[in-house]
Design a protein around this motif. Structure first.
Motif, short mmCIF file in Angstrom:
data_model
loop_
_atom_site.label_atom_id
_atom_site.label_comp_id
_atom_site.label_asym_id
_atom_site.label_seq_id
_atom_site.Cartn_x
_atom_site.Cartn_y
_atom_site.Cartn_z
N PRO A 178 0.82 -1.22 0.00
CA PRO A 178 0.00 0.00 0.00
C PRO A 178 0.85 1.27 0.00
O PRO A 178 0.50 2.26 -0.64
CB PRO A 178 -0.82 -0.13 1.29
CG PRO A 178 -0.92 -1.60 1.52
CD PRO A 178 0.38 -2.18 1.04
N LEU A 179 2.00 1.23 0.71
CA LEU A 179 2.90 2.39 0.74
C LEU A 179 3.42 2.72 -0.65
O LEU A 179 3.46 3.89 -1.05
CB LEU A 179 4.07 2.10 1.68
CG LEU A 179 5.23 3.12 1.69
CD1 LEU A 179 4.73 4.48 2.15
CD2 LEU A 179 6.36 2.64 2.58
N ASP A 180 3.79 1.69 -1.42
CA ASP A 180 4.30 1.90 -2.79
C ASP A 180 3.23 2.55 -3.66
O ASP A 180 3.50 3.50 -4.39
CB ASP A 180 4.73 0.57 -3.41
CG ASP A 180 5.80 -0.15 -2.61
OD1 ASP A 180 6.64 0.54 -2.01
OD2 ASP A 180 5.78 -1.40 -2.58
N VAL A 181 2.02 2.01 -3.56
CA VAL A 181 0.92 2.51 -4.39
C VAL A 181 0.61 3.97 -4.04
O VAL A 181 0.48 4.82 -4.92
CB VAL A 181 -0.34 1.63 -4.21
CG1 VAL A 181 -1.55 2.27 -4.91
CG2 VAL A 181 -0.09 0.23 -4.74
N GLU A 182 0.50 4.25 -2.74
CA GLU A 182 0.13 5.61 -2.31
C GLU A 182 1.20 6.62 -2.70
O GLU A 182 0.90 7.71 -3.18
CB GLU A 182 -0.08 5.62 -0.78
CG GLU A 182 -0.64 6.92 -0.23
CD GLU A 182 -2.06 7.20 -0.68
OE1 GLU A 182 -2.55 8.31 -0.41
OE2 GLU A 182 -2.69 6.32 -1.30
N PHE A 183 2.47 6.26 -2.50
CA PHE A 183 3.56 7.18 -2.84
C PHE A 183 3.55 7.49 -4.34
O PHE A 183 3.55 8.66 -4.74
CB PHE A 183 4.91 6.58 -2.46
CG PHE A 183 6.08 7.46 -2.85
CD1 PHE A 183 6.53 8.45 -2.00
CD2 PHE A 183 6.71 7.30 -4.08
CE1 PHE A 183 7.58 9.28 -2.37
CE2 PHE A 183 7.75 8.12 -4.46
CZ PHE A 183 8.20 9.11 -3.60
N MET A 184 3.53 6.46 -5.17
CA MET A 184 3.60 6.69 -6.62
C MET A 184 2.34 7.37 -7.15
O MET A 184 2.41 8.18 -8.07
CB MET A 184 3.87 5.38 -7.36
CG MET A 184 5.29 4.87 -7.16
SD MET A 184 5.75 3.52 -8.27
CE MET A 184 4.99 2.14 -7.42
N ARG A 185 1.20 7.06 -6.57
CA ARG A 185 -0.05 7.71 -7.02
C ARG A 185 0.00 9.21 -6.80
O ARG A 185 -0.40 9.99 -7.67
CB ARG A 185 -1.24 7.10 -6.26
CG ARG A 185 -2.61 7.57 -6.77
CD ARG A 185 -3.73 6.91 -6.00
NE ARG A 185 -3.79 7.38 -4.62
CZ ARG A 185 -4.34 8.55 -4.26
NH1 ARG A 185 -4.85 9.36 -5.18
NH2 ARG A 185 -4.37 8.91 -2.99
N ARG A 186 0.51 9.62 -5.66
CA ARG A 186 0.56 11.05 -5.35
C ARG A 186 1.72 11.77 -6.04
O ARG A 186 1.56 12.86 -6.57
CB ARG A 186 0.64 11.25 -3.84
CG ARG A 186 -0.64 10.86 -3.11
CD ARG A 186 -0.51 11.05 -1.62
NE ARG A 186 -1.72 10.66 -0.92
CZ ARG A 186 -2.77 11.47 -0.70
NH1 ARG A 186 -2.75 12.71 -1.16
NH2 ARG A 186 -3.82 11.05 -0.03
N SER A 188 3.50 10.89 -8.71
CA SER A 188 3.56 10.85 -10.18
C SER A 188 2.92 12.08 -10.80
O SER A 188 3.13 12.39 -11.97
CB SER A 188 2.89 9.59 -10.72
OG SER A 188 1.52 9.56 -10.37
N LYS A 189 2.12 12.82 -9.98
CA LYS A 189 1.48 14.04 -10.49
C LYS A 189 2.41 15.24 -10.48
O LYS A 189 2.11 16.26 -11.11
CB LYS A 189 0.23 14.34 -9.65
CG LYS A 189 -0.83 13.25 -9.75
CD LYS A 189 -1.97 13.49 -8.79
CE LYS A 189 -2.96 12.33 -8.83
NZ LYS A 189 -4.04 12.49 -7.84
N VAL A 190 3.52 15.14 -9.76
CA VAL A 190 4.40 16.32 -9.64
C VAL A 190 5.84 16.07 -10.07
O VAL A 190 6.63 17.00 -10.15
CB VAL A 190 4.41 16.86 -8.19
CG1 VAL A 190 3.02 17.32 -7.79
CG2 VAL A 190 4.95 15.84 -7.21
#
Length: 342
Positions: A178-186, A188-190
């Motif tokens: 979940p940490l990997d998903v949350e980090f990259m999801r947020r 990747s926008k910046v």
């Protein structure tokens, strides 16, 4: 009578052709304008100015972040390599630490900045551990923006913006945390994110292929757009090249700054009792593909997307916020703007 001496000045093609004919030299091409000379002018200017590249490495401790950076640039460029210290303790909070180097190869100078994030993912509770990293990236955009809007601004604004974030995924062989998903999801926008499977030599080839496929599926399912982003392909040729890269993401890498002798050749690798894992051998790992992407084929594109997409989104939002604040101060109606996450 002495021969006429050619003046040491520019002459027209007609005069040049006349002298060339008399001297028996090559004829001047009257159709040549010289537009292609701009490439040489740009090359000379770029060589004088040098280049800048800012890379952030993110991942929990023990995944080989420092070693991989040293392997990429074949120099001791990581923070741990430069700052000799005793065994480093895991910090209680995420720290952002950067170190810069001037690298030169074949007359080309580059200022490389490596940004490390010790403490990320190392706590029992990793909730919101992406926030300090997001803040750091936005702070660099803000610093650049403030320099840019100065009336008396510098001729060349120092660029501390993060061009690329290499995200290290633990080699579990199962799925993203979940940490990997949350980090990259947020993030990747910046920023441009390039995910890698760290210490890939701990997986069999079958496990590695399954893990890579599973990660790609999870990235798509969560709407995470890592570099190279499909929407930024400029033409059909770009799309074809980038599609091959997207099919390989995440890169399964092995890092090593140790040299070994194998079959009469000196190479970087990791020695085990079963043999030597050659870092730059694509049959052993995908380090060479990562290096080519970051340095040899896409470095300028990574910087261009940082400047024209990620920074531009931040700049537009900040200027609109300022305009809205001024409107409110003057009693004028403002409008709500949806913005990039902070």
């Amino acid at each position: 009578m002495s021969e006429a001496v050619l003046p040491d000045t520019m002459v027209s093609p007609a005069v040049g052709a006349l002298y060339a004919e008399k001297a028996g030299g090559p004829m001047v091409d009257f159709s040549y304008v010289g537009i292609d000379a701009i490439l040489e002018q740009m090359r000379r200017k770029a060589m004088k100015q040098g280049f800048e590249l800012n890379i952030m490495v993110v991942g929990q401790s023990g995944l080989g972040k420092s070693t991989l950076m040293n392997t990429l640039f074949k120099s001791k460029v990581s923070r741990k390599s430069v700052l000799a210290m005793a065994q480093e303790k895991i910090p209680k909070t995420i720290e952002i630490k950067s170190i810069s180097h001037d690298i030169e190869e074949k007359g080309v100078r580059m200022k490389l900045t490596v940004i490390d994030t010790p403490g990320f993912g190392d706590q029992i509770n990793n909730e919101n551990c992406w926030q300090p990293i997001m803040k750091f990236i936005n702070d660099q955009y803000e610093a650049y923006l403030q320099e840019e809007i100065n009336i008396d601004r510098k001729k060349r604004i120092p660029d501390s913006r993060v061009h690329c974030c290499i995200y290290f995924i633990p080699p579990t062989g199962h799925c993203l945390r979940p940490l990997d998903v949350e980090f990259m999801r947020r993030l990747s926008k910046v920023v441009n994110i390039v995910p890698v499977i760290a210490k890939a030599d701990t997986l069999t080839l079958e496990e590695r292929d399954f893990f890579k496929k599973k990660i790609r599926e999870e990235l798509r399912a969560n709407g995470i757009d890592v570099y190279p982003q499909k929407e930024f392909d400029e033409d059909a040729e770009d799309r074809m090249i980038n599609e091959k890269i997207r099919e390989m993401i995440p890169f399964a890498v092995v890092g090593s700054d140790q040299e070994y002798q194998v079959n009469g050749r000196r190479l970087l690798g990791r020695k085990t009792k079963w043999g030597t894992i050659e870092v730059e051998n694509i049959a052993h790992c995908e380090f060479a593909y990562l290096r080519d992407l970051l340095i040899r084929t896409h470095m300028q594109n990574i910087k261009d997307i940082t400047s024209s997409i990620h920074y531009e989104m931040y700049r537009v939002r900040r200027l609109n916020e300022n305009n809205t604040a001024v409107s409110h101060a003057n009693g004028l109606p403002g409008h709500h703007l949806s913005a990039h996450e902070m």
